[in-house]
Motif scaffolding. Structure first.
Motif, mmCIF file in Angstrom:
data_model
loop_
_atom_site.group_PDB
_atom_site.id
_atom_site.type_symbol
_atom_site.label_atom_id
_atom_site.label_comp_id
_atom_site.label_asym_id
_atom_site.label_seq_id
_atom_site.Cartn_x
_atom_site.Cartn_y
_atom_site.Cartn_z
ATOM 1 N N TRP A 170 55.602 30.417 -73.999
ATOM 2 C CA TRP A 170 56.607 31.121 -73.211
ATOM 3 C C TRP A 170 57.810 30.235 -72.920
ATOM 4 C CZ3 TRP A 170 57.568 36.014 -71.990
ATOM 5 C CH2 TRP A 170 56.550 36.956 -72.199
ATOM 6 N N ALA A 171 57.598 28.931 -72.757
ATOM 7 C CA ALA A 171 58.710 28.032 -72.451
ATOM 8 C C ALA A 171 59.636 27.842 -73.648
ATOM 9 C CB ALA A 171 58.170 26.682 -71.986
ATOM 10 N N VAL B 121 51.662 28.374 -71.721
ATOM 11 C CA VAL B 121 52.863 27.882 -71.040
ATOM 12 C C VAL B 121 53.914 27.428 -72.056
ATOM 13 C CG1 VAL B 121 53.756 26.064 -69.540
ATOM 14 C CG2 VAL B 121 51.631 27.237 -68.934
ATOM 15 N N TYR C 139 45.115 36.356 -71.953
ATOM 16 C CA TYR C 139 46.396 35.664 -72.113
ATOM 17 C C TYR C 139 47.483 36.527 -72.748
ATOM 18 C CZ TYR C 139 44.665 31.148 -70.582
ATOM 19 O OH TYR C 139 44.170 30.122 -69.823
#
Length: 368
Positions: free
Chosen positions: A113-114, A110, A174
């Motif tokens: 990607w953020a 997370v 992932y």
């Protein structure tokens, strides 16, 4: 438990002890080692190439020696006769597995990607770092924070087994499957289970066997008092010497990349800072909520926050190349992890006095 450079008193001694000079100034020594390594790698021609050539099977011989010297004293301090009591603590084991193999990789995915939606190479490198659970330096941070040595040894061993089994599978999930489900860009990852097993064998197996043999034969031939009062204090400081030596080599090897791409390093560092802080806090909070006590809560926190940067760097270099963005992300991992987790050692000791003040373990054992 005593800090690694200060083991002159048995664990049952009620007198409060303080961090030794070596431990108290650890952030300074680590900072100097990092700067020294970067300077060596940046301004002494041929050093990084020489270090890169000193590899066997993808393992850097000098770095491996530094890690072995670093880990042996801590594993020699483990009371292996108490390991059975740790394995019976289902709350500790289950929470550790959940944090390491469910929460950790998902959180790094997370965050990658953020923070890095436009930089796929660095993003992939961070995800690989999140998949490589710690089997090495965590024993140093745990010992400095007066965590449970026996619990750390068991959790590290469990992580090692899961690493061999789960690393490739989670990498495929992932980096390929989950991004596909979410409509995101995906990158495949081809990782040899044999390479992972070799890393685990070298960085954990050798010092673990040596530490067990030292305690077994030392206590049998000289007695437990001699082993605890004479032998351990002599070898204790070598853990930090090995740590500093390893840090110098790591940053000498990658010093040019770090100094020539400072903005990239800063962007990679931001999600790592969040990751280490969140994972450590979740571990400590989980332990406190489950009533594990300070020693095991601290161990849970550090084993959840630490990562096996040796494996992450080796995989990134072997899969994408030594000059790839993925490899740079792996190198930035210890650049951020080392000072952050050193800082969290002091936060942990503070938390022991504030949040665990009713824990009998903290009375007389936590240095002021």
């Amino acid at each position: 438990m005593a800090p690694i450079a200060e083991a002159t008193l048995p664990a049952s001694t009620p007198t409060a002890r303080r961090l030794s000079t070596l431990d108290r100034w650890l952030p300074l020594w680590i900072g100097l080692a990092m700067i020294g390594g970067i300077v060596i790698g940046r301004f002494i021609p041929g050093v990084s190439d020489l270090l890169a050539r000193l590899e066997v099977g993808g393992i850097s011989i000098p770095i491996a020696l530094g890690l072995l010297v670093m880990m042996y004293p801590v594993l020699a301090k483990v009371r292996y006769d108490k390991v059975a009591a740790v394995t019976g603590d289902k709350k500790l084991l289950i929470s550790s597995l959940a944090l390491n193999w469910l929460v950790g990789p998902a959180l790094m995915f997370v965050l990658a990607w953020a923070f890095l939606p436009d930089l796929p190479e660095y993003r992939t490198g961070l995800i690989i770092v999140g998949l490589a659970r710690c089997i090495a330096m965590v024993v140093i941070w745990n010992d400095l924070a007066c965590g449970d040595r026996e619990a750390a040894a068991v959790l590290v061993a469990i992580n090692s087994v899961f690493q061999v089994i789960a690393f490739s599978l989670l990498g495929w999930f992932y980096l390929t499957v989950l991004p596909g489900w979410l409509g995101l860009d995906s990158q495949g990852l081809d990782i040899s289970l044999g390479q992972i097993a070799l890393n685990v064998l070298i960085f954990l197996g050798i010092p673990l066997v040596a530490g067990f043999a030292s305690r077994f034969f030392g206590e049998r031939t000289k007695g437990r008092d001699w082993y605890g009062d004479s032998f351990l204090p002599k070898i204790g400081p070598w853990a930090l010497y090995g740590l500093l030596f390893t840090i110098v080599l790591l940053f000498a090897l990658q010093g040019e990349q770090v100094t020539s791409r400072p903005w990239d390093v800063a962007r990679i560092a931001l999600p790592l800072l969040v990751y280490f802080g969140v994972m450590w806090f979740l571990g400590l909070l989980t332990g406190k909520t489950l009533g594990l006590g300070y020693a095991r809560s601290s161990t849970l926190a550090f084993t959840a926050a630490g990562n096996n940067f040796e494996l992450a760097i080796a995989v990134a270099i072997g899969t994408f190349g030594a000059t790839s963005g993925q490899a740079l992300a792996g190198v930035v991992g210890p650049l951020i992890e080392v000072p952050v987790l050193v800082g969290l050692v002091y936060v942990s000791l503070w938390a022991a006095r504030r949040w665990f003040h009713t824990d009998p373990f903290t009375a007389g054992r936590i240095p002021s």
